[in-house]
Design a protein around this motif. Sequence first.
Motif, PDB file in Angstrom:
ATOM      1  N   MET A   1       3.144  27.057  -0.294  1.00 41.33           N
ATOM      2  CA  MET A   1       3.494  26.603  -1.654  1.00 41.33           C
ATOM      3  C   MET A   1       4.958  26.918  -1.935  1.00 41.33           C
ATOM      4  O   MET A   1       5.452  27.982  -1.564  1.00 41.33           O
ATOM      5  CB  MET A   1       2.599  27.308  -2.681  1.00 41.33           C
ATOM      6  N   SER A   2       5.678  25.991  -2.556  1.00 38.91           N
ATOM      7  CA  SER A   2       7.092  26.201  -2.840  1.00 38.91           C
ATOM      8  C   SER A   2       7.273  27.276  -3.896  1.00 38.91           C
ATOM      9  O   SER A   2       6.377  27.526  -4.710  1.00 38.91           O
ATOM     10  CB  SER A   2       7.735  24.891  -3.304  1.00 38.91           C
ATOM     11  N   GLU A   3       8.450  27.905  -3.891  1.00 42.22           N
ATOM     12  CA  GLU A   3       8.717  28.988  -4.829  1.00 42.22           C
ATOM     13  C   GLU A   3       8.872  28.452  -6.245  1.00 42.22           C
ATOM     14  O   GLU A   3       9.387  27.354  -6.468  1.00 42.22           O
ATOM     15  CB  GLU A   3       9.971  29.741  -4.397  1.00 42.22           C
ATOM     16  N   ARG A   4       8.436  29.270  -7.193  1.00 44.95           N
ATOM     17  CA  ARG A   4       8.527  28.897  -8.600  1.00 44.95           C
ATOM     18  C   ARG A   4       8.934  30.123  -9.407  1.00 44.95           C
ATOM     19  O   ARG A   4       8.560  31.249  -9.076  1.00 44.95           O
ATOM     20  CB  ARG A   4       7.190  28.357  -9.110  1.00 44.95           C
ATOM     21  N   MET A   5       9.704  29.912 -10.459  1.00 43.13           N
ATOM     22  CA  MET A   5      10.257  31.003 -11.255  1.00 43.13           C
ATOM     23  C   MET A   5       9.665  30.988 -12.663  1.00 43.13           C
ATOM     24  O   MET A   5       9.574  29.929 -13.296  1.00 43.13           O
ATOM     25  CB  MET A   5      11.782  30.859 -11.327  1.00 43.13           C
ATOM     26  N   LEU A   6       9.275  32.161 -13.134  1.00 36.88           N
ATOM     27  CA  LEU A   6       8.836  32.316 -14.515  1.00 36.88           C
ATOM     28  C   LEU A   6       9.952  32.995 -15.295  1.00 36.88           C
ATOM     29  O   LEU A   6      10.376  34.098 -14.951  1.00 36.88           O
ATOM     30  CB  LEU A   6       7.568  33.158 -14.601  1.00 36.88           C
ATOM     31  N   ILE A   7      10.429  32.326 -16.336  1.00 42.12           N
ATOM     32  CA  ILE A   7      11.515  32.842 -17.168  1.00 42.12           C
ATOM     33  C   ILE A   7      10.951  33.325 -18.493  1.00 42.12           C
ATOM     34  O   ILE A   7      10.265  32.569 -19.190  1.00 42.12           O
ATOM     35  CB  ILE A   7      12.580  31.753 -17.403  1.00 42.12           C
ATOM     36  N   LEU A   8      11.218  34.586 -18.814  1.00 39.55           N
ATOM     37  CA  LEU A   8      10.834  35.115 -20.118  1.00 39.55           C
ATOM     38  C   LEU A   8      12.021  34.997 -21.055  1.00 39.55           C
ATOM     39  O   LEU A   8      13.127  35.443 -20.736  1.00 39.55           O
ATOM     40  CB  LEU A   8      10.391  36.574 -19.990  1.00 39.55           C
ATOM     41  N   SER A   9      11.814  34.412 -22.215  1.00 37.69           N
ATOM     42  CA  SER A   9      12.898  34.120 -23.150  1.00 37.69           C
ATOM     43  C   SER A   9      12.717  34.880 -24.457  1.00 37.69           C
ATOM     44  O   SER A   9      11.629  34.870 -25.049  1.00 37.69           O
ATOM     45  CB  SER A   9      12.965  32.622 -23.438  1.00 37.69           C
ATOM     46  N   ASP A  10      13.800  35.517 -24.915  1.00 38.10           N
ATOM     47  CA  ASP A  10      13.779  36.199 -26.219  1.00 38.10           C
ATOM     48  C   ASP A  10      14.229  35.279 -27.341  1.00 38.10           C
ATOM     49  O   ASP A  10      14.414  35.717 -28.479  1.00 38.10           O
ATOM     50  CB  ASP A  10      14.659  37.450 -26.181  1.00 38.10           C
TER      51      ASP A  10
ATOM     52  N   MET B   1      15.047  25.578  -7.848  1.00 40.85           N
ATOM     53  CA  MET B   1      13.696  26.125  -7.926  1.00 40.85           C
ATOM     54  C   MET B   1      13.002  25.649  -9.203  1.00 40.85           C
ATOM     55  O   MET B   1      13.597  25.658 -10.284  1.00 40.85           O
ATOM     56  CB  MET B   1      13.761  27.660  -7.915  1.00 40.85           C
ATOM     57  N   ALA B   2      11.760  25.242  -9.094  1.00 39.92           N
ATOM     58  CA  ALA B   2      10.976  24.878 -10.273  1.00 39.92           C
ATOM     59  C   ALA B   2      10.790  26.113 -11.146  1.00 39.92           C
ATOM     60  O   ALA B   2      10.709  27.237 -10.642  1.00 39.92           O
ATOM     61  CB  ALA B   2       9.634  24.316  -9.850  1.00 39.92           C
ATOM     62  N   TYR B   3      10.717  25.895 -12.464  1.00 45.43           N
ATOM     63  CA  TYR B   3      10.608  27.042 -13.360  1.00 45.43           C
ATOM     64  C   TYR B   3       9.830  26.693 -14.617  1.00 45.43           C
ATOM     65  O   TYR B   3       9.714  25.525 -14.997  1.00 45.43           O
ATOM     66  CB  TYR B   3      11.992  27.565 -13.744  1.00 45.43           C
ATOM     67  N   ASP B   4       9.275  27.717 -15.238  1.00 46.21           N
ATOM     68  CA  ASP B   4       8.642  27.615 -16.548  1.00 46.21           C
ATOM     69  C   ASP B   4       9.262  28.662 -17.452  1.00 46.21           C
ATOM     70  O   ASP B   4       9.642  29.750 -17.000  1.00 46.21           O
ATOM     71  CB  ASP B   4       7.131  27.858 -16.453  1.00 46.21           C
ATOM     72  N   VAL B   5       9.378  28.339 -18.739  1.00 41.13           N
ATOM     73  CA  VAL B   5       9.935  29.265 -19.726  1.00 41.13           C
ATOM     74  C   VAL B   5       8.838  29.670 -20.700  1.00 41.13           C
ATOM     75  O   VAL B   5       8.184  28.807 -21.293  1.00 41.13           O
ATOM     76  CB  VAL B   5      11.111  28.633 -20.501  1.00 41.13           C
ATOM     77  N   CYS B   6       8.635  30.978 -20.834  1.00 38.92           N
ATOM     78  CA  CYS B   6       7.648  31.503 -21.780  1.00 38.92           C
ATOM     79  C   CYS B   6       8.338  32.451 -22.755  1.00 38.92           C
ATOM     80  O   CYS B   6       9.155  33.281 -22.344  1.00 38.92           O
ATOM     81  CB  CYS B   6       6.529  32.243 -21.046  1.00 38.92           C
ATOM     82  N   SER B   7       8.008  32.339 -24.011  1.00 40.15           N
ATOM     83  CA  SER B   7       8.623  33.180 -25.033  1.00 40.15           C
ATOM     84  C   SER B   7       8.003  34.568 -25.018  1.00 40.15           C
ATOM     85  O   SER B   7       6.829  34.747 -24.674  1.00 40.15           O
ATOM     86  CB  SER B   7       8.471  32.549 -26.415  1.00 40.15           C
ATOM     87  N   VAL B   8       8.802  35.563 -25.400  1.00 43.05           N
ATOM     88  CA  VAL B   8       8.345  36.943 -25.495  1.00 43.05           C
ATOM     89  C   VAL B   8       8.935  37.563 -26.753  1.00 43.05           C
ATOM     90  O   VAL B   8      10.081  37.278 -27.121  1.00 43.05           O
ATOM     91  CB  VAL B   8       8.754  37.758 -24.235  1.00 43.05           C
ATOM     92  N   GLU B   9       8.153  38.382 -27.430  1.00 43.26           N
ATOM     93  CA  GLU B   9       8.646  39.077 -28.619  1.00 43.26           C
ATOM     94  C   GLU B   9       7.883  40.385 -28.793  1.00 43.26           C
ATOM     95  O   GLU B   9       6.739  40.517 -28.329  1.00 43.26           O
ATOM     96  CB  GLU B   9       8.517  38.209 -29.870  1.00 43.26           C
ATOM     97  N   PRO B  10       8.525  41.378 -29.416  1.00 43.16           N
ATOM     98  CA  PRO B  10       7.841  42.665 -29.622  1.00 43.16           C
ATOM     99  C   PRO B  10       6.605  42.483 -30.495  1.00 43.16           C
ATOM    100  O   PRO B  10       6.623  41.752 -31.480  1.00 43.16           O
ATOM    101  CB  PRO B  10       8.895  43.519 -30.329  1.00 43.16           C
TER     102      PRO B  10
ATOM    103  N   VAL C   1       3.502  37.814 -25.082  1.00 42.19           N
ATOM    104  CA  VAL C   1       4.092  36.908 -24.095  1.00 42.19           C
ATOM    105  C   VAL C   1       3.269  35.631 -24.042  1.00 42.19           C
ATOM    106  O   VAL C   1       2.042  35.679 -23.889  1.00 42.19           O
ATOM    107  CB  VAL C   1       4.135  37.556 -22.692  1.00 42.19           C
ATOM    108  N   GLU C   2       3.950  34.519 -24.195  1.00 40.82           N
ATOM    109  CA  GLU C   2       3.286  33.223 -24.083  1.00 40.82           C
ATOM    110  C   GLU C   2       2.626  33.102 -22.709  1.00 40.82           C
ATOM    111  O   GLU C   2       3.190  33.513 -21.705  1.00 40.82           O
ATOM    112  CB  GLU C   2       4.331  32.116 -24.275  1.00 40.82           C
ATOM    113  N   LYS C   3       1.438  32.550 -22.671  1.00 43.41           N
ATOM    114  CA  LYS C   3       0.691  32.467 -21.419  1.00 43.41           C
ATOM    115  C   LYS C   3       1.415  31.576 -20.410  1.00 43.41           C
ATOM    116  O   LYS C   3       1.725  30.417 -20.706  1.00 43.41           O
ATOM    117  CB  LYS C   3      -0.711  31.920 -21.663  1.00 43.41           C
ATOM    118  N   PRO C   4       1.684  32.087 -19.196  1.00 40.98           N
ATOM    119  CA  PRO C   4       2.340  31.266 -18.172  1.00 40.98           C
ATOM    120  C   PRO C   4       1.456  30.082 -17.793  1.00 40.98           C
ATOM    121  O   PRO C   4       0.234  30.226 -17.663  1.00 40.98           O
ATOM    122  CB  PRO C   4       2.503  32.230 -16.989  1.00 40.98           C
TER     123      PRO C   4
END
Length: 301
Positions: free
Chosen positions: A1-10, A28-37, A62-65
């Motif tokens: 499987m090709s590499e994929r990146m998960l980006i956590l965004s504030d 690289m393929a990527y997904d962006v998920c939001s994160v907050e305290p 954290v938003e579900k990947p």
Amino acid sequence: MSERMLILSDGRAGHESQSVALAKHLGMAYDVCSVEPRFGWSKAAALLLDRLGVKLSGLFSVEKPPQPSYSYVVGAGSTTYYPVKVLAKRLGAKSVAMMLPKGFRYDFDLILAQGHDDPPKQPNIKTLPVNLTYVQPQGIFQKAQKPVVGIVIGGENDTYSMSKGRIEAFLDEITARYKESHTIAVTTSPRTPKQIEALVASYGFDYTLIYSERQENPIPDFLAVAEVVFVTADSTSMISEAVSFGKSAVIVLPLEAQKESKHQNFIEMLERGEYLHIYDGSIKYRSRKVDLLRALKKVFA
């Protein structure tokens, strides 16, 4: 499987864009998920737990990947650093911190730090001379018949103030030098004060984009076609774009510094490397570019 990146965004564009730039440079393929305290004390607790080596998932929302598996979990900014470690461990992925994660343990799998932060020498810390950027012209500004001079006006921040008199003096000097021989193209930014926007609009340049009236970014187009780009000193992101893309010479317009800062060190370091010229009344064309793709390929080889 090709590499994929998960980006956590504030949620801060300047942070998220650096992580996205990493994925794009690497193709690289990527997904962006939001994160907050989750709680008001989450950040303080994260710093303490990180020092103890404890990874708890309940401190941040954290938003579900969207995917079950990732090769890398990446974040920029203090809100993301602890969740990056927690999620990377859970997913069996490598943890990557964009910028030096001050206050946290430097035990990420990889830290991409800027030189002006004076990072310590560790095998997992790789130093870049500028912010990581990925510049793509959008066709907002088209090449003109005459050579192009680009002017990028930022705004005020904790380090710099922006007086109308200083900006007016810069614009007068640039106009006097280039008006007859060049097309002058100017853009403001989201942080540009209203009085500065009004000043810029009053000149009637060949091309003017006032950001508060039209939310577009012609800076990549300026860098693609301009002979020289003048950019105010307030934004390391704008300067990083200018010295890492295109062929334009880069001249930084100095602003009133309210305190000594790493911003000034950053600009002075780039001037010493002949990537830019700090305007002092003289014009010096310096167009050396930082090859970010080459640097990243060495890191991820």
